[in-house]
Structures are given as C-alpha cells and as structure tokens.
Design an enzyme around this catalytic site. Structure first.
Site, mmCIF file in Angstrom:
data_model
loop_
_atom_site.group_PDB
_atom_site.id
_atom_site.type_symbol
_atom_site.label_atom_id
_atom_site.label_comp_id
_atom_site.label_asym_id
_atom_site.label_seq_id
_atom_site.Cartn_x
_atom_site.Cartn_y
_atom_site.Cartn_z
ATOM 1 N N SER A 199 36.255 28.149 27.948
ATOM 2 C CA SER A 199 35.336 28.926 28.768
ATOM 3 C C SER A 199 34.436 29.800 27.893
ATOM 4 O O SER A 199 33.709 29.288 27.045
ATOM 5 C CB SER A 199 36.136 29.747 29.787
ATOM 6 O OG SER A 199 35.319 30.258 30.797
ATOM 7 N N HIS A 233 38.237 24.243 36.383
ATOM 8 C CA HIS A 233 37.928 24.928 35.134
ATOM 9 C C HIS A 233 39.173 25.078 34.263
ATOM 10 O O HIS A 233 40.232 25.499 34.729
ATOM 11 C CB HIS A 233 37.362 26.310 35.477
ATOM 12 C CG HIS A 233 36.830 27.081 34.318
ATOM 13 N ND1 HIS A 233 35.760 26.653 33.567
ATOM 14 C CD2 HIS A 233 37.218 28.274 33.776
ATOM 15 C CE1 HIS A 233 35.490 27.550 32.627
ATOM 16 N NE2 HIS A 233 36.368 28.533 32.725
ATOM 17 N N GLU A 285 33.540 22.198 38.686
ATOM 18 C CA GLU A 285 33.186 23.389 37.921
ATOM 19 C C GLU A 285 31.706 23.697 38.061
ATOM 20 O O GLU A 285 30.872 22.797 37.931
ATOM 21 C CB GLU A 285 33.452 23.193 36.423
ATOM 22 C CG GLU A 285 34.854 22.863 36.031
ATOM 23 C CD GLU A 285 35.090 23.172 34.560
ATOM 24 O OE1 GLU A 285 34.613 24.229 34.097
ATOM 25 O OE2 GLU A 285 35.731 22.361 33.892
#
Length: 299
Positions: free
Chosen positions: A139, A263, A233
């Site tokens: 991320s 995610h 996502e």
C-alpha cells in the site's frame, strides 16, 4: 478459490469512517494488526538503520545472503514496523532471506517527504554496509518503496536487486479511474478515504511530485519490479498504470492480478490459496534476484 470464497474474504473488511483523528485510526489499526502471531520461529529485535528505528525480523533458518527491507502500509498515517512484520516474516520464511521492518515517521506529524528521508537513510546504511537489498512494501509502503528508488537514483546510490509491491499506492493525486469505478467493489477504501490520507500525508506539498506519486515519474534505470494487486481495489489502476509505464521505460516488471481479491490480500495467507501463491511468487522473486545480483548497479 471460487468467487464465493473471495467474496467471504472481502466481507471480513469494512470501510473506515472519514474524519477520525490519526490517533483513533492508529489505535483501531493496531488492535487488528499489531499483535497478530508471527509464528514460533520468529523473533523480533529492535535496532536502527540510518538512525531510524526498525525491527529485525529473525526467522529460524532464514540465513541466506542479502536482506529484505520492508516498508509497511497504512496510508502514511498509521501502521508500524510491527505491523509490517506481519508480511515481512512470511516473505523471510518462504525466501530464506533475513528481513528488517522500518519504523518510518508518519504524517501528519511528519508529512512528506519525511518517510522518504527515513527509508533512504535506512537503505543507504544497508548498501554502505555491503548488503544486497530487496525492498518490499504494501500500500503506502509500496509507494514509499518506489519513492526511495527515485531518491536513491538521484543520489547516485546503487539500486536494490529488486522490489516487491503489494497493492502499492503510487498516485496520491488520485487520478486513476479505479479510484471511482471500483469504489463500490472495494470493501476497504473509497475516494474520500484516500483523499483524507493524501491530504494528511502531503501537508500542502504538490501531489504530483514524483517522490509522492511515482506512477508519474521517469522510471528509467529502476530494478526489476514485482507488482501484485486485486481487482476489488480503488488502487487497481495505481498498479496497472505503474506496470505499463515501467514496461514502456524498459524496466523489467511482472504483474500478478487476482480477480475479486481485496487490498493487500496477502494478509489472507492460510485462508485464500491465492494469498499463499502470491507470497510464494514474491519469495521466489526475492531469492532469484538476490542470487543473480550481488550488488545493485548505479543508475
């Protein structure tokens, strides 16, 4: 895994409310992730790298040459070296390579580019100590990993042997179409969530700065990349556009896309076969890159 199982995985996640303080967000995140079991074969040891706090993630038998520098996710606002260890440990176990998880500074107390400075300082110490490095991140940590490569290139430092990116956030300007088109499908994030984190992180800086949004950068000369992402996502296009741009600029790049996966789906290892397969692929990539390259080349 079938569609029903993927839907069940998404059902284990929920969107966070917008407007919570960073302290509230951190407390909630830590409740979920800061105490997850790492395995009886894992020991964590505090250390520093380039003056930045970190955790050595010591997995029994993971003693191959090289090191994984892990950069945790959390929108640049939450997360820690301990939460990063949740993915650093399985990467280390599966690849046989030692890992270290970095406690880089967080926004809004330390906005952009503080995290870049911390990651670069840690990377510099590893390189100058003679280590061959693979950088991995999820991320925001994936975006930070790419920003670190660009900063290292600007300083003439060797590039790492390779980079592993799990659902990387590569565009804090939020220009990818999936920010909106995947909002209803993503069980975790929406444009308002991402915009809030971006504002806290940037602290008034230009969101199109290449160190903040590396999908917009010149990627020439970067090392091989492995990118993994799910289709459920809002950040799907952050990966797709990154991979296309890297390929256009003659960077070796591999992309794994898992339909219906949320995610950083690698967190579902043991529950989602695709998560285990993704970690296995990432570990093989790491081992191969460290085997093939003892020192990164200066870009």
């Amino acid at each position: 895994m079938g569609a029903e199982e993927r839907e069940a995985a998404r059902g284990m996640m929920r969107k966070g409310a917008v407007g919570r303080s960073p302290q509230e967000q951190r407390a909630d995140f830590d409740k979920l992730f800061a105490d997850l079991p790492l395995g009886d074969d894992v020991t964590l040891a505090e250390r520093t790298l380039g003056g930045v706090p970190a955790l050595d993630v010591r997995v029994e038998g993971a003693d191959k040459a090289g090191v994984i520098l892990y950069l945790h996710g959390g929108g640049y606002v939450i997360g820690s070296a301990r939460t990063g260890a949740n993915l650093a440990a399985p990467l280390s176990r599966r690849s046989g390579v030692p890992a270290v998880s970095l406690e880089y500074r967080l926004a809004p107390e330390h906005p952009f580019p503080a995290g870049i400075h911390d990651a670069l300082a840690a990377y510099r110490e590893l390189v100058e100590s003679g280590q061959t490095v693979v950088i991995a991140g999820d991320s925001a940590g994936g975006g930070l990993a790419l920003g670190t490569l660009l900063a290292a290139r600007a300083e003439g430092l060797p590039q790492p042997a390779g980079v592993v990116l799990f659902s990387p956030w590569t565009d804090v300007a939020l220009t990818g179409p999936s920010i909106d088109s995947r909002g209803a499908f993503d069980p975790l994030f929406s444009r308002p969530n991402m915009a809030e984190s971006a504002e806290l992180y940037l602290g008034g800086a230009d969101p199109r700065n290449e160190l903040a949004s590396p999908v917009l950068a010149d990627l020439e000369g970067l090392p091989p990349l492995l990118v993994q992402v799910g289709t459920a996502e809002v950040l799907l296009d952050d990966s797709l556009r990154l991979v296309a741009r890297a390929a256009e600029q003659e960077v070796d790049v591999s992309l794994d896309v898992v339909a219906g996966a949320p995610h950083v789906f690698q967190y579902f290892a043991g529950l989602m076969p695709e998560a285990d397969e993704a970690l296995d692929h990432a570990a093989t990539f790491i081992a191969n890159r460290l085997r093939d390259k003892s020192v990164g080349a200066v870009a």
